[in-house]
Design a protein around this motif. Structure first.
Motif, PDB file in Angstrom:
ATOM      1  N   LYS A 114     -32.237  25.667 -15.528  1.00  0.00           N
ATOM      2  CA  LYS A 114     -33.419  25.338 -14.728  1.00  0.00           C
ATOM      3  C   LYS A 114     -33.057  24.993 -13.275  1.00  0.00           C
ATOM      4  O   LYS A 114     -33.736  25.397 -12.340  1.00  0.00           O
ATOM      5  CB  LYS A 114     -34.096  24.115 -15.334  1.00  0.00           C
ATOM      6  CG  LYS A 114     -35.391  24.278 -16.139  1.00  0.00           C
ATOM      7  CD  LYS A 114     -36.435  25.152 -15.641  1.00  0.00           C
ATOM      8  CE  LYS A 114     -37.782  24.974 -16.317  1.00  0.00           C
ATOM      9  NZ  LYS A 114     -38.445  26.222 -16.544  1.00  0.00           N
ATOM     10  N   ARG A 115     -31.999  24.233 -13.097  1.00  0.00           N
ATOM     11  CA  ARG A 115     -31.654  23.796 -11.742  1.00  0.00           C
ATOM     12  C   ARG A 115     -31.372  24.995 -10.846  1.00  0.00           C
ATOM     13  O   ARG A 115     -31.843  25.051  -9.708  1.00  0.00           O
ATOM     14  CB  ARG A 115     -30.431  22.867 -11.784  1.00  0.00           C
ATOM     15  CG  ARG A 115     -30.133  22.240 -10.425  1.00  0.00           C
ATOM     16  CD  ARG A 115     -28.942  21.294 -10.493  1.00  0.00           C
ATOM     17  NE  ARG A 115     -28.598  20.791  -9.182  1.00  0.00           N
ATOM     18  CZ  ARG A 115     -29.150  19.732  -8.620  1.00  0.00           C
ATOM     19  NH1 ARG A 115     -30.082  19.073  -9.251  1.00  0.00           N
ATOM     20  NH2 ARG A 115     -28.768  19.329  -7.431  1.00  0.00           N
ATOM     21  N   TYR A 118     -34.606  26.614  -9.895  1.00  0.00           N
ATOM     22  CA  TYR A 118     -35.342  25.873  -8.870  1.00  0.00           C
ATOM     23  C   TYR A 118     -34.694  26.062  -7.498  1.00  0.00           C
ATOM     24  O   TYR A 118     -35.395  26.209  -6.497  1.00  0.00           O
ATOM     25  CB  TYR A 118     -35.412  24.386  -9.239  1.00  0.00           C
ATOM     26  CG  TYR A 118     -36.597  24.038 -10.109  1.00  0.00           C
ATOM     27  CD1 TYR A 118     -36.827  24.702 -11.312  1.00  0.00           C
ATOM     28  CD2 TYR A 118     -37.494  23.055  -9.729  1.00  0.00           C
ATOM     29  CE1 TYR A 118     -37.904  24.381 -12.113  1.00  0.00           C
ATOM     30  CE2 TYR A 118     -38.582  22.718 -10.530  1.00  0.00           C
ATOM     31  CZ  TYR A 118     -38.775  23.387 -11.721  1.00  0.00           C
ATOM     32  OH  TYR A 118     -39.843  23.071 -12.513  1.00  0.00           O
ATOM     33  N   SER A 260     -38.877  30.636 -13.106  1.00  0.00           N
ATOM     34  CA  SER A 260     -39.674  29.399 -13.243  1.00  0.00           C
ATOM     35  C   SER A 260     -40.839  29.288 -12.284  1.00  0.00           C
ATOM     36  O   SER A 260     -41.292  28.191 -11.992  1.00  0.00           O
ATOM     37  CB  SER A 260     -38.797  28.144 -13.064  1.00  0.00           C
ATOM     38  OG  SER A 260     -37.840  28.089 -14.044  1.00  0.00           O
ATOM     39  N   ASP A 263     -43.917  27.145 -13.191  1.00  0.00           N
ATOM     40  CA  ASP A 263     -43.938  25.682 -13.110  1.00  0.00           C
ATOM     41  C   ASP A 263     -44.674  25.164 -11.877  1.00  0.00           C
ATOM     42  O   ASP A 263     -44.964  23.976 -11.792  1.00  0.00           O
ATOM     43  CB  ASP A 263     -42.494  25.138 -13.042  1.00  0.00           C
ATOM     44  CG  ASP A 263     -41.730  25.412 -14.313  1.00  0.00           C
ATOM     45  OD1 ASP A 263     -42.320  26.024 -15.221  1.00  0.00           O
ATOM     46  OD2 ASP A 263     -40.551  25.030 -14.399  1.00  0.00           O
ATOM     47  N   PHE A 264     -44.917  26.034 -10.915  1.00  0.00           N
ATOM     48  CA  PHE A 264     -45.427  25.542  -9.632  1.00  0.00           C
ATOM     49  C   PHE A 264     -46.907  25.830  -9.473  1.00  0.00           C
ATOM     50  O   PHE A 264     -47.420  26.834  -9.966  1.00  0.00           O
ATOM     51  CB  PHE A 264     -44.632  26.157  -8.473  1.00  0.00           C
ATOM     52  CG  PHE A 264     -43.177  25.895  -8.568  1.00  0.00           C
ATOM     53  CD1 PHE A 264     -42.671  24.642  -8.294  1.00  0.00           C
ATOM     54  CD2 PHE A 264     -42.305  26.890  -8.976  1.00  0.00           C
ATOM     55  CE1 PHE A 264     -41.330  24.381  -8.418  1.00  0.00           C
ATOM     56  CE2 PHE A 264     -40.960  26.635  -9.106  1.00  0.00           C
ATOM     57  CZ  PHE A 264     -40.464  25.377  -8.821  1.00  0.00           C
ATOM     58  N   GLN A 296     -42.761  20.949  -4.162  1.00  0.00           N
ATOM     59  CA  GLN A 296     -42.762  20.685  -5.609  1.00  0.00           C
ATOM     60  C   GLN A 296     -41.378  20.866  -6.202  1.00  0.00           C
ATOM     61  O   GLN A 296     -40.933  20.074  -7.036  1.00  0.00           O
ATOM     62  CB  GLN A 296     -43.736  21.640  -6.315  1.00  0.00           C
ATOM     63  CG  GLN A 296     -45.189  21.357  -6.009  1.00  0.00           C
ATOM     64  CD  GLN A 296     -46.068  22.457  -6.564  1.00  0.00           C
ATOM     65  OE1 GLN A 296     -45.867  22.934  -7.672  1.00  0.00           O
ATOM     66  NE2 GLN A 296     -47.063  22.861  -5.808  1.00  0.00           N
ATOM     67  N   ALA A 297     -40.678  21.916  -5.764  1.00  0.00           N
ATOM     68  CA  ALA A 297     -39.350  22.185  -6.322  1.00  0.00           C
ATOM     69  C   ALA A 297     -38.373  21.085  -5.935  1.00  0.00           C
ATOM     70  O   ALA A 297     -37.528  20.684  -6.740  1.00  0.00           O
ATOM     71  CB  ALA A 297     -38.843  23.532  -5.831  1.00  0.00           C
ATOM     72  N   GLU A 299     -39.128  17.946  -5.275  1.00  0.00           N
ATOM     73  CA  GLU A 299     -39.454  16.692  -5.950  1.00  0.00           C
ATOM     74  C   GLU A 299     -39.087  16.734  -7.429  1.00  0.00           C
ATOM     75  O   GLU A 299     -38.716  15.715  -7.999  1.00  0.00           O
ATOM     76  CB  GLU A 299     -40.950  16.385  -5.775  1.00  0.00           C
ATOM     77  CG  GLU A 299     -41.233  15.706  -4.443  1.00  0.00           C
ATOM     78  CD  GLU A 299     -42.659  15.912  -3.983  1.00  0.00           C
ATOM     79  OE1 GLU A 299     -43.525  16.224  -4.824  1.00  0.00           O
ATOM     80  OE2 GLU A 299     -42.901  15.769  -2.764  1.00  0.00           O
ATOM     81  N   ASN A 300     -39.204  17.894  -8.050  1.00  0.00           N
ATOM     82  CA  ASN A 300     -38.933  17.998  -9.486  1.00  0.00           C
ATOM     83  C   ASN A 300     -37.618  18.706  -9.789  1.00  0.00           C
ATOM     84  O   ASN A 300     -37.462  19.266 -10.868  1.00  0.00           O
ATOM     85  CB  ASN A 300     -40.075  18.750 -10.178  1.00  0.00           C
ATOM     86  CG  ASN A 300     -41.414  18.161  -9.860  1.00  0.00           C
ATOM     87  OD1 ASN A 300     -41.568  16.948  -9.839  1.00  0.00           O
ATOM     88  ND2 ASN A 300     -42.393  19.001  -9.585  1.00  0.00           N
ATOM     89  N   PRO A 302     -34.515  19.685 -11.312  1.00  0.00           N
ATOM     90  CA  PRO A 302     -33.876  19.149 -12.512  1.00  0.00           C
ATOM     91  C   PRO A 302     -32.385  18.912 -12.287  1.00  0.00           C
ATOM     92  O   PRO A 302     -31.766  19.569 -11.461  1.00  0.00           O
ATOM     93  CB  PRO A 302     -34.086  20.253 -13.552  1.00  0.00           C
ATOM     94  CG  PRO A 302     -34.885  21.309 -12.902  1.00  0.00           C
ATOM     95  CD  PRO A 302     -34.819  21.101 -11.435  1.00  0.00           C
TER      96      PRO A 302
END
Lengths: 413, 164
Positions: A114-115, A118, A260, A263-264, A296-297, A299-300, A302
């Protein structure tokens, strides 16, 4: 073989002589817009048949910087093709790089952490911002406003500094690797992105919009200039901001989410009648949406690894190469192109700066692709240019061309 | 979705469509050159499938596939259903003639010119079939496999050097 060669046309001179009347009884004249003309922003030729000020007919000639990427790719290991992709749309190279990496990952069936996804999203959206900033500010230059161009290029410079932090290069980035990112988001890069997205870019964008959106000269030059209907744009294979300006909300990030993007939370801006002004407005709105995605990316973001644990395909870290036998073997095998890919046929598309950037890859199980085809958006929609400028003047054709954002590198591959 | 597309076109075209595959979820099938237009226009005008967008047309050269050396591939996309489709047509070197999709999709024009430019696939019914990226004086088709990338006299890159 002989039969096929015979059917091919002989040379340009013949073809041109047949298609374009040099002397005629009307007041027509031939004008070359390009190949090297400051208003084309790239090397491609338009042979215009003029009647006074009016463009009666035009013929587009492309291929001046064709570099045979598809042929070269047939001899290269997969990781070496990355450097070919960023020479296509050089205004948003990271999107091209990651698009290619994702295509290979699809073939190899690698799941990226995931990281890494992002970080890719952040870099791709920064690239999209840079691409749109260039396009819109150049449109300003073509309509006579030079200062805004210089103003937003300071922001593009900051994006390029972030690229430098992430991969060491600025224009032809070669960013990331098959299986993830080459390096993690460093504190410096993080700080630079934060500063750009939260502080400087919103201010600059507001100012940029104030300079153009309601500017009388700019609106006179762009509103209702070169409109295209949604249906016609679809027939011509338009994708990306140019299609959305015509009112169709087709976006690869939404229709087939990759890396991903699901997710946004972001909107797909659409225009109304697909004219030059709408294309400008859609691009501006997309810059704001990209900023939203990056926020968003960030702030979240991973925690965790930034590359997939795939020893066969992902280059091992340098310190392991020097101290660990296994890592050294993998390093050697990957760099020498000794790793064979599985047999398969993949089509993967990403939303590039100009639209659907597709990679059609056929692997026969060797170390290089059997066949690789790039679906380059600007090559496909540039066909419509002749129809769009018919009956207009050259001073209209120039803003239309720059609002289409035709990138010569992508056009010719 | 792929399953219902397969059932529909098999019931409609029968023997004319064959070799169904699904590499990475993308429905792929083959057809004869003479049936391509009717199949694509059927899918384009289909009330539920609506393959109204032509994503890509390109060529492939398969020199070992005797009798069917050239392949013209088109990718269709149904935006409404979010489904893609790949249609292949195989033709021999002696007569690499494939019907042009330009009457159905405007954007096939340059894509087919590109496939002609690099592979020599002849698209019948194309309004302006001439070279696009290469110079017009070129008398061969460079993406064919008989033209290797590197100098044949070089022997520092042969496979034996790498234990293959």
């Amino acid at each position: 073989m002989e039969e096929t060669t015979k059917l091919a046309p002989n040379n340009t001179a013949d073809a041109l002589a047949l298609n374009v009347p040099i002397v005629s009884d009307t007041d027509q004249s031939i004008l070359n817009l390009g190949p090297t003309h400051p208003a084309t922003h790239g090397i491609f030729q338009n042979i215009l048949t003029m009647e006074g000020e009016k463009i009666m007919d035009s013929e587009q000639t492309v291929g001046y910087i064709h570099r045979a990427f598809e042929k070269i790719a047939e001899r290269r290991p997969f990781y070496q093709i990355t450097t070919l992709t960023d020479r296509m749309n050089y205004c948003s190279s990271p999107i091209n790089n990651f698009g290619w990496h994702m295509t290979v990952e699809k073939l190899l069936q690698i799941t990226v952490p995931k990281r890494a996804e992002y970080i890719r999203v952040i870099m791709m959206e920064l690239a999209r911002i840079a691409d749109h900033l260039v396009c819109n500010s150049i449109l300003g230059v073509d309509t006579g406003a030079y200062s805004a161009f210089l103003y937003v290029f300071q922001e593009r410079e900051k994006i390029y500094e972030i690229y430098e932090e992430m991969c060491g290069a600025r224009l032809t980035t070669n960013m990331g690797r098959i299986g993830g990112m080459e390096r993690d988001l460093s504190p410096t890069a993080f700080k630079k992105i934060k500063d750009l997205i939260y502080n400087t870019l919103p201010k600059v964008m507001k100012e940029f919009e104030t300079l153009f959106d309601r500017n009388r000269i700019f609106r006179d030059r762009t509103v209702n200039v070169g409109p295209i209907t949604g249906k016609r744009a679809m027939e011509y294979g338009f994708t990306g901001p140019n299609l959305r300006a015509a009112g169709i909300d087709y976006d690869m990030r939404v229709i087939e989410p990759y890396s991903s993007y699901e997710d946004f939370d972001f909107e797909v801006p659409v225009g109304h009648n697909g004219d030059t002004f709408d294309r400008y407005m859609v691009r501006n709105a997309e810059i704001w949406e990209s900023m939203k995605i990056i926020r968003q990316a960030m702030e979240n973001l991973p925690e965790g690894p930034y590359y997939a644990n795939e020893d066969h395909y992902y280059l091992p870290p340098k310190k392991d190469v020097y101290n660990n036998m296994e890592a050294l073997i993998y390093h050697f095998k990957i760099v020498m192109g000794e790793i064979d890919a599985p047999v398969g046929e993949v089509y993967h598309a990403v939303e590039g700066g100009n639209g659907e950037l597709g990679f059609y890859l056929i692997s026969d199980g060797g170390r290089a692709p059997f066949r690789l085809h790039f679906r380059r958006p600007s090559f496909i929609y540039y066909q419509a240019f002749g129809e769009m400028i018919k009956g207009l003047t050259i001073s209209d054709a120039v803003p239309i061309l720059s609002s289409l954002n035709v990138i010569a590198g992508e056009l010719d591959a | 979705m792929n399953q219902s597309i397969v059932e529909d076109i098999v019931s409609h075209f029968g023997e004319k469509v064959f070799e169904f595959e699904e590499p990475f979820g993308l429905l792929t099938f083959t057809t004869h050159a003479e049936n391509l237009i009717e199949i694509v226009s059927y899918l384009k005008d289909h009330p539920t499938f609506k393959f109204t967008f032509l994503t890509d047309v390109t060529g492939i050269h398969l020199p070992d596939n005797t009798g069917k050396e050239f392949c013209s591939v088109c990718h269709l996309h149904s935006w409404e259903n979010r489904v893609r489709l790949r249609i292949k047509v195989f033709v021999p070197t002696s007569a690499p003639i494939v019907p042009s999709l330009t009457p159905l999709f405007e954007c096939a024009n340059w894509l087919e010119r590109e496939a002609f430019d690099f592979f020599g696939i002849l698209y019948s019914g194309h309004p302006n079939l001439k070279r696009i990226l290469n110079m017009d004086e070129m008398d061969y088709f460079p993406m064919r496999k008989e033209y290797p990338m590197e100098d044949a006299t070089r022997n520092d890159k042969i496979d034996a050097m790498f234990g293959r």
